[in-house]
Design a protein around this motif. Structure first.
Motif, short mmCIF file in Angstrom:
data_model
loop_
_atom_site.label_atom_id
_atom_site.label_comp_id
_atom_site.label_asym_id
_atom_site.label_seq_id
_atom_site.Cartn_x
_atom_site.Cartn_y
_atom_site.Cartn_z
N ALA A 43 71.13 -29.35 -67.39
CA ALA A 43 70.65 -28.68 -66.18
C ALA A 43 70.71 -27.17 -66.34
O ALA A 43 69.77 -26.44 -65.94
CB ALA A 43 71.49 -29.12 -64.98
N ARG A 44 71.78 -26.66 -66.96
CA ARG A 44 71.90 -25.21 -67.19
C ARG A 44 70.83 -24.74 -68.17
O ARG A 44 70.25 -23.65 -68.02
CB ARG A 44 73.29 -24.88 -67.71
CG ARG A 44 74.40 -25.12 -66.70
CD ARG A 44 75.74 -24.60 -67.21
NE ARG A 44 76.80 -24.89 -66.25
CZ ARG A 44 77.67 -25.88 -66.35
NH1 ARG A 44 77.61 -26.68 -67.41
NH2 ARG A 44 78.59 -26.08 -65.44
N LEU A 45 70.56 -25.55 -69.20
CA LEU A 45 69.53 -25.18 -70.15
C LEU A 45 68.15 -25.15 -69.50
O LEU A 45 67.35 -24.24 -69.75
CB LEU A 45 69.54 -26.16 -71.33
CG LEU A 45 68.50 -25.91 -72.42
CD1 LEU A 45 68.69 -24.54 -73.07
CD2 LEU A 45 68.54 -27.01 -73.47
N LEU A 51 62.42 -23.67 -66.88
CA LEU A 51 61.61 -24.88 -66.74
C LEU A 51 61.63 -25.39 -65.31
O LEU A 51 60.80 -26.22 -64.93
CB LEU A 51 62.12 -25.96 -67.69
CG LEU A 51 62.10 -25.63 -69.18
CD1 LEU A 51 62.69 -26.78 -70.00
CD2 LEU A 51 60.70 -25.29 -69.65
N ALA A 52 62.59 -24.94 -64.53
CA ALA A 52 62.70 -25.27 -63.11
C ALA A 52 63.29 -24.05 -62.41
O ALA A 52 63.98 -23.23 -63.04
CB ALA A 52 63.59 -26.49 -62.90
N PRO A 53 63.03 -23.88 -61.10
CA PRO A 53 63.52 -22.68 -60.41
C PRO A 53 65.03 -22.60 -60.29
O PRO A 53 65.59 -21.53 -60.11
CB PRO A 53 62.85 -22.78 -59.02
CG PRO A 53 62.48 -24.23 -58.88
CD PRO A 53 62.18 -24.72 -60.25
N SER A 54 65.69 -23.73 -60.39
CA SER A 54 67.16 -23.75 -60.32
C SER A 54 67.65 -24.95 -61.13
O SER A 54 66.87 -25.82 -61.53
CB SER A 54 67.64 -23.84 -58.87
OG SER A 54 67.16 -25.03 -58.26
N GLY A 182 63.33 -21.42 -81.45
CA GLY A 182 61.91 -21.62 -81.72
C GLY A 182 61.13 -21.82 -80.43
O GLY A 182 61.66 -22.28 -79.41
N ASN A 183 59.86 -21.48 -80.48
CA ASN A 183 58.99 -21.66 -79.33
C ASN A 183 58.67 -23.14 -79.16
O ASN A 183 58.26 -23.81 -80.11
CB ASN A 183 57.71 -20.86 -79.52
CG ASN A 183 56.80 -20.91 -78.31
OD1 ASN A 183 57.29 -20.97 -77.18
ND2 ASN A 183 55.51 -20.88 -78.53
N ARG A 184 58.86 -23.66 -77.94
CA ARG A 184 58.58 -25.07 -77.67
C ARG A 184 57.69 -25.18 -76.43
O ARG A 184 58.17 -25.47 -75.33
CB ARG A 184 59.88 -25.85 -77.46
CG ARG A 184 60.74 -25.94 -78.71
CD ARG A 184 61.91 -26.93 -78.53
NE ARG A 184 62.87 -26.47 -77.54
CZ ARG A 184 63.12 -27.05 -76.39
NH1 ARG A 184 62.47 -28.15 -76.04
NH2 ARG A 184 64.03 -26.56 -75.56
N PRO A 185 56.41 -24.94 -76.57
CA PRO A 185 55.53 -24.97 -75.40
C PRO A 185 55.46 -26.33 -74.73
O PRO A 185 55.08 -26.42 -73.56
CB PRO A 185 54.16 -24.55 -75.98
CG PRO A 185 54.25 -24.86 -77.44
CD PRO A 185 55.68 -24.62 -77.80
N GLN A 186 55.79 -27.40 -75.46
CA GLN A 186 55.72 -28.74 -74.88
C GLN A 186 56.91 -29.05 -73.99
O GLN A 186 56.94 -30.08 -73.30
CB GLN A 186 55.59 -29.80 -75.98
CG GLN A 186 56.75 -29.87 -76.97
CD GLN A 186 56.57 -28.97 -78.18
OE1 GLN A 186 56.49 -27.76 -78.02
NE2 GLN A 186 56.52 -29.56 -79.36
N ALA A 187 57.93 -28.21 -73.97
CA ALA A 187 59.11 -28.45 -73.14
C ALA A 187 58.78 -28.27 -71.66
O ALA A 187 58.13 -27.30 -71.27
CB ALA A 187 60.24 -27.51 -73.53
N THR A 427 65.00 -33.57 -61.90
CA THR A 427 63.69 -33.25 -62.47
C THR A 427 63.24 -34.23 -63.54
O THR A 427 62.09 -34.18 -63.98
CB THR A 427 63.71 -31.84 -63.11
OG1 THR A 427 64.70 -31.83 -64.15
CG2 THR A 427 64.03 -30.78 -62.08
N THR A 428 64.13 -35.09 -64.00
CA THR A 428 63.77 -35.95 -65.12
C THR A 428 64.66 -37.19 -65.18
O THR A 428 65.80 -37.17 -64.72
CB THR A 428 63.90 -35.19 -66.46
OG1 THR A 428 63.52 -36.05 -67.54
CG2 THR A 428 65.31 -34.71 -66.70
#
Length: 448
Positions: A43-45, A51-54, A182-187, A427-428
């Motif tokens: 959740a912190r990550l 990826l989420a507002p909070s 690294g860049n992870r646009p799919q995250a 969220t998941t």
């Protein structure tokens, strides 16, 4: 916003469900809290990566968390191999008890060579009955095998290794460095670890639990074993969500492949004893040179300091050494050693290892240094010994039909069903993209 150092407090996550393992120790509480640690660090990550507002809420199902500390997979129409070699188990010595771990052929050979008998349980029992426990333990270990004499909690706390482990932190954060993620646009918030490359150099059971957990939120996990390696009793439980490859790190061509994989790795997880990777030519400095931006987490059995730091070990052996089996015997009113109802040291250490990886990734995402994490089964045993039992509900025995997901999992051995995930965030939902598969069944390369 600190690197993980302890189990989370109960108020930091929501707990649903009920049910508990009957034990002298707080096994259920350890299960819920160690899995909650994963959820909270994830959740912190998620929040740190925007990826989420909070930070999303974390929900643990107590019943499922406890059951996942056992076996998560149920085959349909076929049987799993036995978890144990016929010779493995507890034996009475001239002055107490000892446990042999003989699941690996070379460990069985070492024990039988010391005992001078055939691989038959009655013959082994007779041979062991003439030995003193600690003398046999030392002889088997010196021969390259694995064994543990049963000690009481008081004896372990006075033992040089017990004292060393008690002085270690739950997670030993060491060798901090700056890491560029690294860049992870799919995250996404729904699949926050998508595109994260995790190189898995672990065996039974804690390390594979850690990487299985990361795969449950989208990480690409590639496990490397020696050619021909197998863990027939457990592999269907812990290869879920992974690609299983093989390399011989003593051969030049395979070493080049391994070094190429390592250079592209975001997370390195290994379970080699201290010094083992060094002897293969991959000490800490070399690993950092090859993979300067990889988060690293490592585990061993008996801790990272003290005279047993490089001793081979497994969950069942640490339970004998650290006084857990003896305390369980007193609690149960039994003459024989009485272990935990599940391999809780393995599973809890695995979840804490996954949480440590997430904590280090979040630190790197914040622009802070990201140290490497070291954990051990013996230190988790000390953690367990200090937890109070508070879990409520019916005593657990076996999973019920409703504990499994309805979807069939078509593994490398046949169809079956998997327990529903014990951890969800707002969220998941934790789920796996790949079914469990056999060792050495995939090419040694990253997907895509």
């Amino acid at each position: 916003m600190t690197l993980l150092a302890a189990l989370p407090a109960a108020g930091q996550f929501r707990l649903n469900g009920s049910g508990r393992w009957r034990s002298a120790f707080a096994v259920t509480e350890l299960a819920t809290a160690s899995i909650a640690a994963v959820g909270l660090e994830l959740a912190r990550l998620i929040e740190t990566l925007h990826l989420a507002p909070s930070a999303p809420d974390v929900v643990i199902d107590q019943r499922l968390a406890a059951l996942w500390f056992g076996y998560s997979f149920r085959p349909d129409g076929w049987k799993l191999p036995s978890l144990w070699d016929p010779v493995a188990g507890n034996y009475e010595t001239a002055d107490g008890w000892i446990r042999l771990h003989t699941n690996l052929p070379h460990h069985r050979t070492a024990a039988l060579r010391v005992l001078g008998c055939q691989a038959e349980r009655d013959a082994v029992s007779e041979a062991i009955s003439h030995w003193q426990s600690e003398a046999l333990e030392s002889a088997v270990v010196s021969a390259g095998g694995v064994a543990a004499a049963m000690r009481s909690r008081a004896e372990w706390q006075e033992h040089p290794q017990g004292r060393a482990v008690a002085a270690e932190p739950l997670i030993d954060w060491n060798l901090p460095r700056s890491i560029s993620l690294g860049n992870r646009p799919q995250a996404t918030a729904e699949r926050p670890l998508a595109g994260l490359r995790v190189l898995d150099l672990t065996r039974v059971l804690a390390g594979p639990v850690a990487t299985r957990t990361l795969a449950g939120f989208g990480a690409d996990v590639l496990r490397i074993d020696p050619p021909g390696w197998d863990e027939p009793g457990v592999i269907a439980n812990i290869s879920l969500g992974k690609r299983m490859a093989a390399l011989d790190l003593t051969k030049g061509e395979d070493r080049l492949v391994f070094e190429s994989l390592l250079a592209q790795t975001d997370v390195l997880v290994h379970g080699y004893r201290p010094g083992a990777l060094d002897r293969l030519g991959y000490d800490s400095a070399t690993r950092r040179k090859l993979a300067p931006n990889a988060v690293e987490a490592a585990l061993d059995a008996y801790g990272w300091t003290g005279p047993w730091a490089d001793r081979r070990g497994f969950d069942s052996l640490v339970q004998m050494s650290a006084g857990i089996a003896d305390a369980g015997r007193d609690w149960a009113g039994s003459r024989d050693p009485h272990p935990l109802p599940v391999q809780a040291l393995d599973h809890a250490t695995g979840y804490l290892m996954a949480a440590a990886v997430l904590s280090a990734l979040a630190a790197a995402a914040r622009g802070e240094t990201a140290p490497s994490a070291r954990l051990s089964l013996a230190r988790t045993a000390e953690l367990l010994a200090g937890i109070q039992q508070t879990a409520e509900g019916m005593e657990l025995t076996m999973p019920a039909e409703q504990d499994y997901v309805q979807r069939t999992e078509n593994t490398g051995w046949g169809p079956g069903h998997r327990l529903a995930a014990p951890l969800n965030l707002s969220t998941t939902r934790m789920h796996w993209d790949l079914p469990a598969t056999r060792c050495c069944s995939a090419p040694a390369c990253w997907p895509g």
